[in-house]
Design a protein around this motif. Structure first.
Motif, mmCIF file in Angstrom:
data_model
loop_
_atom_site.group_PDB
_atom_site.id
_atom_site.type_symbol
_atom_site.label_atom_id
_atom_site.label_comp_id
_atom_site.label_asym_id
_atom_site.label_seq_id
_atom_site.Cartn_x
_atom_site.Cartn_y
_atom_site.Cartn_z
ATOM 1 N N MET A 1 0.851 -1.199 0.000
ATOM 2 C CA MET A 1 0.000 0.000 0.000
ATOM 3 C C MET A 1 0.885 1.246 0.000
ATOM 4 O O MET A 1 1.749 1.413 0.862
ATOM 5 C CB MET A 1 -0.899 0.001 1.238
ATOM 6 N N ASN A 2 0.674 2.113 -0.991
ATOM 7 C CA ASN A 2 1.475 3.342 -1.063
ATOM 8 C C ASN A 2 0.936 4.378 -0.077
ATOM 9 O O ASN A 2 -0.169 4.229 0.452
ATOM 10 C CB ASN A 2 1.498 3.888 -2.501
ATOM 11 N N PRO A 3 1.742 5.429 0.206
ATOM 12 C CA PRO A 3 1.303 6.434 1.205
ATOM 13 C C PRO A 3 -0.063 7.048 0.914
ATOM 14 O O PRO A 3 -0.842 7.290 1.840
ATOM 15 C CB PRO A 3 2.410 7.482 1.145
ATOM 16 N N LEU A 4 -0.367 7.302 -0.363
ATOM 17 C CA LEU A 4 -1.653 7.906 -0.703
ATOM 18 C C LEU A 4 -2.801 6.990 -0.312
ATOM 19 O O LEU A 4 -3.779 7.440 0.306
ATOM 20 C CB LEU A 4 -1.706 8.212 -2.206
ATOM 21 N N LYS A 8 -5.443 7.872 2.731
ATOM 22 C CA LYS A 8 -6.840 7.966 2.282
ATOM 23 C C LYS A 8 -7.701 6.973 3.061
ATOM 24 O O LYS A 8 -8.832 7.295 3.466
ATOM 25 C CB LYS A 8 -6.950 7.684 0.787
ATOM 26 N N SER A 9 -7.164 5.781 3.295
ATOM 27 C CA SER A 9 -7.892 4.774 4.061
ATOM 28 C C SER A 9 -8.138 5.243 5.499
ATOM 29 O O SER A 9 -9.245 5.089 6.036
ATOM 30 C CB SER A 9 -7.110 3.460 4.070
ATOM 31 N N ILE A 10 -7.120 5.844 6.113
ATOM 32 C CA ILE A 10 -7.268 6.360 7.481
ATOM 33 C C ILE A 10 -8.290 7.492 7.512
ATOM 34 O O ILE A 10 -9.153 7.562 8.408
ATOM 35 C CB ILE A 10 -5.917 6.847 8.030
ATOM 36 N N VAL A 135 -1.543 13.320 -0.202
ATOM 37 C CA VAL A 135 -1.033 12.631 0.985
ATOM 38 C C VAL A 135 -1.001 13.585 2.174
ATOM 39 O O VAL A 135 -1.425 13.238 3.286
ATOM 40 C CB VAL A 135 0.371 12.052 0.733
ATOM 41 N N LYS A 136 -0.514 14.795 1.945
ATOM 42 C CA LYS A 136 -0.440 15.795 3.012
ATOM 43 C C LYS A 136 -1.836 16.149 3.526
ATOM 44 O O LYS A 136 -2.059 16.226 4.746
ATOM 45 C CB LYS A 136 0.269 17.042 2.498
ATOM 46 N N GLN A 137 -2.779 16.364 2.608
ATOM 47 C CA GLN A 137 -4.139 16.732 3.023
ATOM 48 C C GLN A 137 -4.829 15.598 3.770
ATOM 49 O O GLN A 137 -5.464 15.829 4.814
ATOM 50 C CB GLN A 137 -4.966 17.127 1.795
ATOM 51 N N TYR A 138 -4.715 14.378 3.247
ATOM 52 C CA TYR A 138 -5.328 13.235 3.919
ATOM 53 C C TYR A 138 -4.731 13.018 5.305
ATOM 54 O O TYR A 138 -5.443 12.737 6.271
ATOM 55 C CB TYR A 138 -5.150 11.964 3.080
ATOM 56 N N ARG A 139 -3.410 13.148 5.412
ATOM 57 C CA ARG A 139 -2.738 12.935 6.699
ATOM 58 C C ARG A 139 -3.178 13.975 7.726
ATOM 59 O O ARG A 139 -3.534 13.631 8.856
ATOM 60 C CB ARG A 139 -1.221 13.002 6.504
#
Length: 199
Positions: A1-4, A8-10, A135-139
């Motif tokens: 699973m890549n960071p994106l 996104k899953s979290i 990635v930054k926004q989801y995190r």
């Protein structure tokens, strides 16, 4: 699973958890409404919600009932406070809307075109930058929402604890209320005695 995919899953999981918590709040709110109705009924039906002294002797059943009534009211108020804290004043974070993403992609496209890159290379770099931004926004959003959900769950559990104690107080109050309501009114007793004496 890549960071994106990971973040996104979290993020999606926290969104689902928020909806679940908000749905779970309906039951405690309903119980508080029912308990408040019972409290109003008690106050209306109780002949007098205060300690009665008769020849320096306390009416034990009325004393127990009033104490149960006091704690019932106290824990209803506590439950309402906790429910309000669990429901309001939470600012959840969300990712950018489609229009903002379109503007961001257009800015990247203009920037890389100005660098003299061919369309294929520019598109690849735009895709990389877009993934990094997502990635930054989801995190960041997932972190904020996770803290909010943890706080809401805490307040909801406190509300449930207060409701459970209020229900226990309600259970304790049933028998004293029954004993009080079955007591013969002394005024009526005097009237009956007077009528018998005059016959």
């Amino acid at each position: 699973m890549n960071p994106l995919e990971l973040f996104k899953s979290i993020y999606d999981n926290e969104q689902d958890k928020t909806d679940s918590i908000n749905g779970q709040l309906s039951l405690p709110i309903g119980l508080v409404i029912v308990l408040s109705g019972v409290l109003a009924f008690y106050i209306e039906k109780c002949p007098e919600c205060k300690l009665v002294f008769e020849k320096e002797k306390i009416d034990i059943w009325l004393t127990v009932f009033v104490l149960c009534l006091f704690f019932l009211l106290l824990f209803i108020i506590r439950a309402i406070y906790h429910l309000v804290r669990a429901r309001y004043k939470y600012k959840y974070a969300y990712i950018s809307d489609p229009e903002e993403f379109s503007e961001y992609i257009a800015e990247l496209s203009q920037y890389y075109s100005g660098q003299g890159l061919d369309p294929a290379s520019a598109e690849e770099l735009i895709s990389i930058d877009l993934d990094k931004n997502l990635v930054k926004q989801y995190r960041n959003a997932a972190l904020i929402n996770q803290k909010n959900n943890f706080s809401k769950m805490g307040w909801m559990h406190k509300a449930i604890d207060s409701i459970v104690i209020a229900l226990i107080m309600l259970g304790f109050s049933l028998f004293p209320f029954y004993k009080i309501s079955k007591k013969e009114n002394p005024i009526h007793r005097i009237e009956i005695v007077n009528k018998e004496l005059h016959q």
